[in-house]
Design a protein around this motif. Structure first.
Motif, mmCIF file in Angstrom:
data_model
loop_
_atom_site.group_PDB
_atom_site.id
_atom_site.type_symbol
_atom_site.label_atom_id
_atom_site.label_comp_id
_atom_site.label_asym_id
_atom_site.label_seq_id
_atom_site.Cartn_x
_atom_site.Cartn_y
_atom_site.Cartn_z
ATOM 1 N N GLU A 1 -6.990 6.804 -2.258
ATOM 2 C CA GLU A 1 -7.956 6.624 -1.172
ATOM 3 C C GLU A 1 -8.457 7.973 -0.660
ATOM 4 O OE1 GLU A 1 -6.070 2.478 0.618
ATOM 5 O OE2 GLU A 1 -5.436 4.401 1.450
ATOM 6 N N ILE A 2 -9.712 7.982 -0.219
ATOM 7 C CA ILE A 2 -10.274 9.133 0.471
ATOM 8 C C ILE A 2 -10.642 8.708 1.883
ATOM 9 C CG2 ILE A 2 -12.186 10.775 0.600
ATOM 10 C CD1 ILE A 2 -12.307 10.818 -2.398
ATOM 11 N N ASN B 1 0.228 17.715 4.619
ATOM 12 C CA ASN B 1 1.618 17.503 4.227
ATOM 13 C C ASN B 1 1.711 16.226 3.393
ATOM 14 O OD1 ASN B 1 4.425 18.240 4.298
ATOM 15 N ND2 ASN B 1 4.760 16.524 5.675
ATOM 16 N N TRP B 2 2.431 16.306 2.286
ATOM 17 C CA TRP B 2 2.578 15.151 1.391
ATOM 18 C C TRP B 2 3.314 14.014 2.087
ATOM 19 C CZ3 TRP B 2 0.761 14.014 -3.407
ATOM 20 C CH2 TRP B 2 1.399 12.993 -4.128
ATOM 21 N N GLY B 3 4.277 14.350 2.904
ATOM 22 C CA GLY B 3 5.075 13.346 3.614
ATOM 23 C C GLY B 3 6.468 13.890 3.878
ATOM 24 N N GLU B 4 7.310 13.062 4.463
ATOM 25 C CA GLU B 4 8.681 13.463 4.772
ATOM 26 C C GLU B 4 9.653 12.495 4.124
ATOM 27 O OE1 GLU B 4 9.377 14.407 8.954
ATOM 28 O OE2 GLU B 4 7.200 14.514 9.263
ATOM 29 N N VAL C 1 8.219 8.805 5.165
ATOM 30 C CA VAL C 1 7.242 8.932 6.252
ATOM 31 C C VAL C 1 5.947 9.460 5.647
ATOM 32 C CG1 VAL C 1 6.689 10.054 8.450
ATOM 33 C CG2 VAL C 1 9.064 9.420 7.923
ATOM 34 N N PRO C 2 4.805 8.814 5.926
ATOM 35 C CA PRO C 2 3.535 9.306 5.379
ATOM 36 C C PRO C 2 3.221 10.712 5.864
ATOM 37 C CG PRO C 2 3.298 7.090 6.294
ATOM 38 C CD PRO C 2 4.635 7.589 6.722
ATOM 39 N N GLY C 3 2.448 11.413 5.064
ATOM 40 C CA GLY C 3 2.073 12.772 5.412
ATOM 41 C C GLY C 3 1.018 12.834 6.496
ATOM 42 N N GLY D 1 -5.556 12.421 11.572
ATOM 43 C CA GLY D 1 -4.855 12.556 10.301
ATOM 44 C C GLY D 1 -3.362 12.368 10.423
ATOM 45 N N TYR D 2 -2.929 11.748 11.526
ATOM 46 C CA TYR D 2 -1.500 11.571 11.784
ATOM 47 C C TYR D 2 -0.919 10.468 10.895
ATOM 48 C CZ TYR D 2 2.847 10.593 14.313
ATOM 49 O OH TYR D 2 4.161 10.392 14.637
ATOM 50 N N GLU D 3 0.157 10.795 10.147
ATOM 51 C CA GLU D 3 0.840 9.851 9.250
ATOM 52 C C GLU D 3 -0.179 9.037 8.450
ATOM 53 O OE1 GLU D 3 3.939 7.606 11.142
ATOM 54 O OE2 GLU D 3 5.087 9.414 11.642
ATOM 55 N N LEU D 4 -1.011 9.756 7.714
ATOM 56 C CA LEU D 4 -2.135 9.146 7.014
ATOM 57 C C LEU D 4 -1.769 8.644 5.621
ATOM 58 C CD1 LEU D 4 -5.168 8.525 7.033
ATOM 59 C CD2 LEU D 4 -5.588 10.885 6.326
ATOM 60 N N GLY D 5 -0.937 9.403 4.889
ATOM 61 C CA GLY D 5 -0.587 8.996 3.527
ATOM 62 C C GLY D 5 0.051 10.136 2.770
ATOM 63 N N ASN D 6 0.127 10.015 1.451
ATOM 64 C CA ASN D 6 0.632 11.094 0.600
ATOM 65 C C ASN D 6 -0.541 11.994 0.256
ATOM 66 O OD1 ASN D 6 2.600 8.522 -0.490
ATOM 67 N ND2 ASN D 6 3.559 10.413 0.205
ATOM 68 N N LEU D 7 -0.756 12.958 1.138
ATOM 69 C CA LEU D 7 -2.007 13.709 1.170
ATOM 70 C C LEU D 7 -2.039 14.817 0.131
ATOM 71 C CD1 LEU D 7 -2.448 13.950 5.040
ATOM 72 C CD2 LEU D 7 -3.105 12.111 3.480
ATOM 73 N N ASP D 8 -3.221 14.982 -0.470
ATOM 74 C CA ASP D 8 -3.396 15.973 -1.523
ATOM 75 C C ASP D 8 -4.526 16.932 -1.186
ATOM 76 O OD1 ASP D 8 -3.707 17.326 -4.017
ATOM 77 O OD2 ASP D 8 -2.742 15.652 -5.020
#
Length: 290
Positions: free
Chosen positions: A244-245, A186-189, A199-201, A219-226
């Motif tokens: 970041e990876i 999830n990209w985020g909220e 909220v981070p994704g 992977g909880y609230e990790l970032g703007n995930l792609d």
């Protein structure tokens, strides 16, 4: 109840080792860099490990300009055919199934024959807002995320339908089928105009039989995930905005690379190489993961 569940998940993450160890791009040398692309969004390695497919937006991420295209390159960074498939809008995520390449492109899922690059079928999804990533399940079903529409579509037995949505997945981005489950980044909220979020994704694991969505603790609230890549039992997840990876194991997450903003839908190989599309730099960079 919702607040209690969020607190419970957060508490479980606290018990997991979240190491601050990171590898900076300035300290780690890439295996190679391929320049001269046009906003590469996704890289996909062919199962035989010899060819890379690269989607090029070539415009705004939501622009329908018919200038988007797919490139082919070798796994050592040499272009085979820059404009292998032309005339797309804003192509993004891809997946391979039964000698065909499936490409998410705004409201269209293109099916491209690998042997000659011909588009043999198009599935139109008028209710979608931005189809984003694609993955293939063990039984051949195709799963497609809708970043702006907030849902997961599924292509099964020739039918493409809206299949899953959830309040915790307002902006699903990367999708990956691995070890019998569908992973969704999830990209985020609370998305802002600049695509940052309140909220981070979180990375989720979705049981397709029960349609149960559970956060991956590391992977909880990790970032703007792609992008998401599997390497054995571990996962690599990219953050578009921070560049970041992260490597996620069952009990630990570790930042393994920090490059620039615009790190999009990463691809991977069986030997731990990650192919990073640098969308803002018009390049793809290959990195050997530790």
């Amino acid at each position: 109840m919702k607040r209690f569940i969020n607190s419970l998940v957060a508490a479980s993450v606290v018990s997991i080792s979240l190491t601050a160890t990171s590898v900076n791009a300035a300290e780690q040398q890439p295996l190679w860099q391929l320049d001269g692309l046009n906003q590469p969004e996704s890289v996909l390695a062919e199962p035989n490990g010899k060819v890379l497919y690269i989607s090029n937006i070539n415009g705004q991420p939501a622009e329908k300009n018919k200038k988007g295209y797919i490139s082919r390159a070798t796994t050592d960074g040499k272009i085979i055919d820059k404009h292998w498939v032309d005339g797309l809008d804003a192509p993004k995520g891809m997946a391979i199934s039964q000698d065909h390449l499936y490409v998410a492109d705004m409201q269209t899922l293109h099916v491209i024959r690998l042997k000659d690059g011909k588009i043999v079928k198009r599935y139109q999804v008028n209710e979608a807002k931005m189809l984003n990533d694609v993955t293939v399940g063990d039984s051949g079903e195709i799963y497609i995320s809708d970043l702006l529409g907030g849902g997961i579509y599924r292509l099964s037995s020739g039918r493409l339908d809206a299949w899953f949505s959830h309040e915790k997945l307002p902006h699903p981005n990367g999708v990956l089928w691995s070890q019998g489950a569908l992973y969704v980044a999830n990209w985020g909220e609370g998305m802002n105009a600049d695509f940052s979020t309140q909220v981070p994704g979180t990375l989720y694991r979705l049981d397709i039989e029960k349609k149960e969505l559970k956060p991956v603790p590391t992977g909880y609230e990790l970032g703007n995930l792609d992008g998401i890549v599997a390497n054995g039992n571990n996962l690599y997840v990219s953050d578009w905005i921070t560049g970041e990876i992260y490597e996620l194991t069952e009990k630990e997450r570790r930042k393994v690379l920090h490059v620039k903003a615009g790190l999009a839908d990463i691809g991977g190989s069986a030997n731990g190489v990650v192919y990073a599309p640098m969308m803002m730099d018009n390049s793809v960079v290959a990195w050997q993961m530790p």
